[in-house]
Every structure is written in C-alpha cells, then in structure tokens.
Design an enzyme around this catalytic site. Structure first.
Site, PDB file in Angstrom:
ATOM      1  N   MET A   1       0.856  -1.349   0.045  1.00 44.13           N
ATOM      2  CA  MET A   1       0.034   0.059   0.127  1.00 44.13           C
ATOM      3  C   MET A   1       1.006   1.511  -0.165  1.00 44.13           C
ATOM      4  SD  MET A   1      -2.553  -1.733  -0.159  1.00 44.13           S
ATOM      5  CE  MET A   1      -3.608  -0.018  -0.357  1.00 44.13           C
TER       6      MET A   1
ATOM      7  N   TYR B   1      -2.362   6.207   0.692  1.00 42.18           N
ATOM      8  CA  TYR B   1      -3.440   5.211   1.379  1.00 42.18           C
ATOM      9  C   TYR B   1      -3.570   5.207   2.787  1.00 42.18           C
ATOM     10  CZ  TYR B   1      -6.167   0.950   2.081  1.00 42.18           C
ATOM     11  OH  TYR B   1      -7.338   0.165   2.589  1.00 42.18           O
TER      12      TYR B   1
ATOM     13  N   GLY C   1       0.661  -5.245   1.828  1.00 39.65           N
ATOM     14  CA  GLY C   1      -0.679  -5.346   1.393  1.00 39.65           C
ATOM     15  C   GLY C   1      -0.671  -6.138  -0.243  1.00 39.65           C
TER      16      GLY C   1
ATOM     17  N   GLU D   1       5.801  -4.140   8.043  1.00 40.73           N
ATOM     18  CA  GLU D   1       4.861  -3.416   8.876  1.00 40.73           C
ATOM     19  C   GLU D   1       5.350  -3.019  10.247  1.00 40.73           C
ATOM     20  OE1 GLU D   1       2.220  -4.919   5.652  1.00 40.73           O
ATOM     21  OE2 GLU D   1       3.995  -5.660   6.841  1.00 40.73           O
TER      22      GLU D   1
ATOM     23  N   TYR E   1     -21.324 -31.872  -5.287  1.00 38.84           N
ATOM     24  CA  TYR E   1     -22.109 -32.388  -6.285  1.00 38.84           C
ATOM     25  C   TYR E   1     -23.130 -31.583  -6.996  1.00 38.84           C
ATOM     26  CZ  TYR E   1     -20.971 -37.278  -5.321  1.00 38.84           C
ATOM     27  OH  TYR E   1     -20.341 -38.576  -5.340  1.00 38.84           O
TER      28      TYR E   1
END
Length: 283
Positions: free
Chosen positions: A73, A78, A123, A146, A242
């Site tokens: 990011m 951001y 990110g 981070e 199924y």
C-alpha cells in the site's frame, strides 16, 4: 499483442492481450514500485471488469511494470492522506481495496496467475494469494515490514499468509520484518514455483497457455469449488460439490464431461499419466 481497441484509459494499471488468449494486467506505477493507491484500487476493479468481458481473454496474468510486482500500500496516499479524511472516506477506500484484491480475484470467472517479477511487500500479499497460481522470479524480494513502522500487517495480509504458509514461517516474517527471496517463497508454498528471472515470462506463458486451452466452464467450477469447500465440513462439501458438478455439466456448451468420458471409455485415447494409445502406437 492485440490492439487496444475500445479499452479503458488508466493512470495506474495497464492491459495487454496477446494472441494466446492471455490478458496481461500490470501494476503500472514503476516510479512508486507499483505501490497500491486508492486510484489504483479503483482502476484494478475496472480493469478486471474489462478482462472478464473480453471473450478473447482466457486467462489473466497479474504482474508489475519495472523491477517490482508491488511494494504494497502507498503509505502516503492510502494511509496518511486517508487518516486525515472523514470516516466515510476511509470506509470507502478500504472497501474499494478489498473489492478487487481478494473478492474479485478469488472468485474471478477466469483463471489467474500472479507473475512476481520483483518486490512484493505488505498489502501486495493479498492479491498474490487471491490469484489461483503464482510464479516468482528466484531473485524477487518478499517482505512484511509493517512492524518496522509501528503497525501489524494491514488488511487481510495475515489471512492470506494463513491460507498458504505454515504458522512458523508466517510468524517469523511477520514478527521480524525480515525479507526473503523467490526461492524461499516457493519452499514455503507462498508461490507455486520460482524460476530464474530470464525465464519468468516464458514459464508463466507456458502455464497460462495450458490453462487457456482447458475448458473454461470446468476450470471455473474446479477452482471455485476448491476455494469454497476449504471453509466447509465434509457433509457440506459433499452437497456443494455434487451441486457444482451437476451445474457445470448442465451449462457447459462444450460438453466436456461427455467428451472426456468418451475419450476414456470408448476410444481409449486418454489415460491419466500415460501417453495416449495413439502416441504409443506411433512411437
């Protein structure tokens, strides 16, 4: 490559469609190491819409311009700028981010491959894991940095790691902030395989062409079915799979099931793991 035709205009992403039915979708902010901004998140959603609607596209490869896949990011656009905006702006930005990074990619109608050509940080782990398959350059650099700037991994990064790698590996890199290369990413199964940088596009194209040649209705049912049953009990999965099988065979214009059973049972032209009878008779 096919001409752009009526393709949309983008500032932060780019699209190319080649003659093999491969849609190449690029993070296109090389000057920012392809960091994901609010604008990029909006444009990625539009670009995926465009590729989904393009009948010439059979498979999508997500990659980056320049020497990065994505550095995660964009910290300024951001976080810092959004932090100072009204609460509804933050909610919208987060919603637009998750919309394409996992909701759209994970359930995309066509097969997707992440081609990790360089930096993949923070990110960026979310769209990496949301792609069906991933191939990395051996010298690509991965990292969860981070902790070094005061927050835990954002968004759904930790969930993406839990989906693909062991707890020991995930916690090591989350807690230390250390980086690792494409070889290590492959060993941990964060990506399917790592190849030398000069073979990355060639190998990705090989895999993409194989997927492009596979019945799209069956391929979609197979990949979505797998993702859904990961969260189900065995009883629930049996009922769901199924139902998925019946829906697939009933809506497949190419009638892959009928053709496949005929190849296996009637003309015996196919045996899993073996060359076809025709090939062996000619060899």
């Amino acid at each position: 490559m096919h001409p752009n035709g009526n393709r949309g205009t983008y500032e932060t992403v780019a699209i190319e469609v080649d003659d093999h039915g491969i849609g190449w979708l690029y993070f296109d902010r090389p000057h920012k190491r392809n960091a994901m901004s609010p604008t990029l998140n909006q444009e990625m959603a539009r670009a995926l819409d465009e590729l989904e609607a393009d009948e010439a596209v059979r498979v999508v490869v997500l990659t980056g311009r320049g020497d990065s896949w994505s550095a995660g990011m964009d910290l300024k656009e951001y976080f810092r700028e959004v932090d100072d905006a009204p609460g509804h702006v933050e909610a919208r930005v987060r919603r637009q981010s998750s919309e394409w990074q996992w909701r759209r990619l994970m359930n995309f109608i066509k097969p997707t491959i992440a081609m990790v050509n360089g930096w993949c940080f923070g990110g960026a782990f979310t769209p990496l894991v949301a792609c069906d398959l991933a191939i990395a350059s051996e010298d690509a650099t991965f990292g969860l940095s981070e902790v070094n700037w005061g927050i835990p991994p954002g968004g759904l990064v930790s969930r993406a790691l839990a989906e693909t790698v062991s707890s020991r590996d995930a916690l090591w890199f989350i807690m230390t902030g250390e980086t690792f290369d494409g070889r290590r990413a492959s060993e941990m199964r964060l990506v399917n395989e790592a190849v030398p940088a000069d073979r990355l596009k060639e190998r990705t194209t090989e895999v993409a062409k194989k997927l492009a040649a596979t019945n799209p209705t069956v391929l979609r049912a197979a990949k979505i079915g797998f993702r859904k049953v990961q969260q189900m009990s065995w009883d629930q999965a049996e009922d769901y799979l199924y139902a998925k099988l019946d829906a697939t065979t009933g809506h497949d214009p190419e009638r892959a099931k009928v053709q496949g059973l005929s190849r296996f049972l009637d003309d015996k032209s196919y045996r899993p793991g073996l060359k076809s009878f025709e090939d062996r008779s000619e060899g």
